[in-house]
Design an enzyme around this catalytic site. Structure first.
Site: not given
Ligand SMILES: NC(=O)c1ccc[n+]([C@@H]2O[C@H](COP(=O)([O-])OP(=O)(O)OC[C@H]3O[C@@H](n4cnc5c(N)ncnc54)[C@H](O)[C@@H]3O)[C@@H](O)[C@H]2O)c1
Length: 415
Positions: A256
């Site tokens: 992030c």
């Molecule tokens: N992890 C954090 O602490 C955090 C905090 C704030 C914001 N974010 C934002 O949230 C978003 C997700 O982050 P995350 O950490 O959960 O990512 P992650 O990689 O843990 O999870 C994302 C999931 O989405 C799935 N995916 C990909 N393409 C897909 C599709 N077309 N349809 C359905 N599923 C699909 C992946 O297989 C994966 O399991 C990002 O934009 C990130 O920047 C994350």
């Protein structure tokens, strides 16, 4: 309501389970079939969600995990929580695009789609909406509702208590989105439009990224000037207003803080032809922190007449933040790489990452035992962990480069 949470990762899974717990029927949709199988078997890989909670919502039928798009039919609200990585400095929004197409094919009149993934201002209205419209044949704001609500959950203390920013492409969308999150979060904070909500998230993360990078640069200058940066930070932090404490470290990791400011930088360059200078500068300082850590270590060994080549170095704490289980973009991997390139014999201790789950770790794994600590020519405390025996390390390490200011003694140098 029937809810789809698309993307069952660190963000999507906690939201899906919580939505199921408050009474919705939730489909956790993910394209990663391995992940889906794990979840369907009641195994959570996200620390915020105990497997027992996951099993409870699976057993009650309130939650199901699937990779089958047929399960998306008839949703009332779909929340998109897919990754938004940077590739060579360019935002990769292909996950949002493909997810939007899939959801669009199952969108029915009256339904709502919310984007939670972090991204640049304009994504919801300029990218998501047209794809949803094309795939569904429906009109946003007329036939269906849409908006943006950034994910901001940070840690155990600030989980669903974190005020939730909500926005919509119009007033009806905002109402629907606020209504949904009101049932899940303690507080929701409506803002006037999706771009404000998108930018708000980037402000929060850029604020942290720039300030940590600033204090890292000051730490390097202070060390060269012979001033103790840690004492100076403590002194500055006695000011009861107008100051926020940030501390130095071997670099800002995770997916992030070092990534999100670059979304705005890219957008500014694309649309206005100007860079976001603070973000670029912070990224530059941040990129060089592992080099600085390696250089300090080389200098420390040199003082003892030892070449880094052949020296045994123990790295303590490999995740990018305190007590985390996440290795993504961790500066520790880069520190290890630099030292290995210089010929050092590097080992790493990280109590939070189970054995075997170390594909991103490029060093042999050991426990931070007395034997390991005493046998090392140098120990680097990159990230502290409650299981590290700091007194033992102080007592038995020949030399420690302490990047967290947790240790003291004649054998210890702070970053
Ligand atoms: N992890 C954090 O602490 C955090 C905090 C704030 C914001 N974010 C934002 O949230 C978003 C997700 O982050 P995350 O950490 O959960 O990512 P992650 O990689 O843990 O999870 C994302 C999931 O989405 C799935 N995916 C990909 N393409 C897909 C599709 N077309 N349809 C359905 N599923 C699909 C992946 O297989 C994966 O399991 C990002 O934009 C990130 O920047 C994350």
């Amino acid at each position: 309501m029937q809810i789809v949470v698309a993307g069952q990762g660190y963000v999507g899974l906690p939201l899906a389970v919580r939505a199921a717990e408050v009474g919705h029927r939730v489909v956790g949709y993910d394209v990663d079939t391995h992940r889906v199988q794990q979840l369907a078997a009641g195994q959570s890989y996200v620390r915020d969600v105990d497997s027992s909670r996951l099993r409870a919502v699976l057993d009650s039928g309130a939650y199901s995990a699937t990779a089958d798009t047929a399960a998306l039919a008839g949703f009332d609200i779909a929340v998109i929580t897919v990754p938004t990585p940077l590739r060579d400095g360019v935002p990769d929004l292909t996950f949002i695009e493909s997810c939007a197409r899939t959801l669009g094919e199952h969108l029915r009149p009256g339904a709502t789609v919310v984007l939670e993934s972090t991204t640049y201002p304009g994504t919801t209205e300029e990218l998501l909406l047209p794809i949803l419209e094309e795939a569904s044949g429906l009109k946003g704001g007329v036939d269906f509702l849409a908006g943006f609500s950034p994910e901001r959950i940070g840690n155990k203390r600030w989980s669903f208590e974190t005020p939730k920013l909500v926005s919509g492409i119009d007033a009806k969308s905002l109402d629907a989105i606020k209504g949904f999150y009101d049932g899940i979060f303690q507080t929701t904070v409506p803002v006037s439009g999706t771009k404000v909500a998108e930018l708000a998230k980037l402000i929060e993360n850029t604020f942290r990224f720039v300030n940590i990078s600033m204090i890292n640069e000051m730490a390097m200058l202070a060390a060269s000037l012979g001033v103790n940066i840690w004492e100076a930070i403590d002194a500055a932090a006695t000011k009861p207003f107008g100051f926020t404490r940030f501390t130095p470290g071997p670099g800002v990791g995770g997916h992030c803080l070092p990534v999100d400011p670059m979304f705005l930088s890219w957008k500014a360059q694309q649309e206005l032809g100007v860079p976001f200078r603070f973000a670029e500068l912070a990224a530059d300082v941040n990129r060089h922190m592992p080099d600085y850590v390696a250089r300090r270590l080389v200098e420390a060994l040199n003082k003892r007449g030892m070449p880094v080549s052949g020296s045994r170095i123990l790295l303590l704490g490999l995740t990018y933040k305190y007590n985390a289980t996440d290795l993504r973009n961790s500066p520790s991997a880069r520190v290890a790489e630099l030292l290995i390139d210089l010929g050092a014999e590097v080992r790493g201790a990280e109590p939070n990452i189970p054995d075997g789950d170390d594909t991103k770790l490029n060093v042999p794994r050991v426990d931070a035992t007395l034997d390991e600590v005493a046998a090392a020519d140098a120990v680097v405390l990159l990230m502290d962990h409650p299981r590290f025996d700091l007194q033992m390390i102080e007592k038995y390490a020949t030399y420690v480069l302490d990047c967290r200011n947790r240790l003291s003694g004649v054998n210890v140098e702070a970053l």
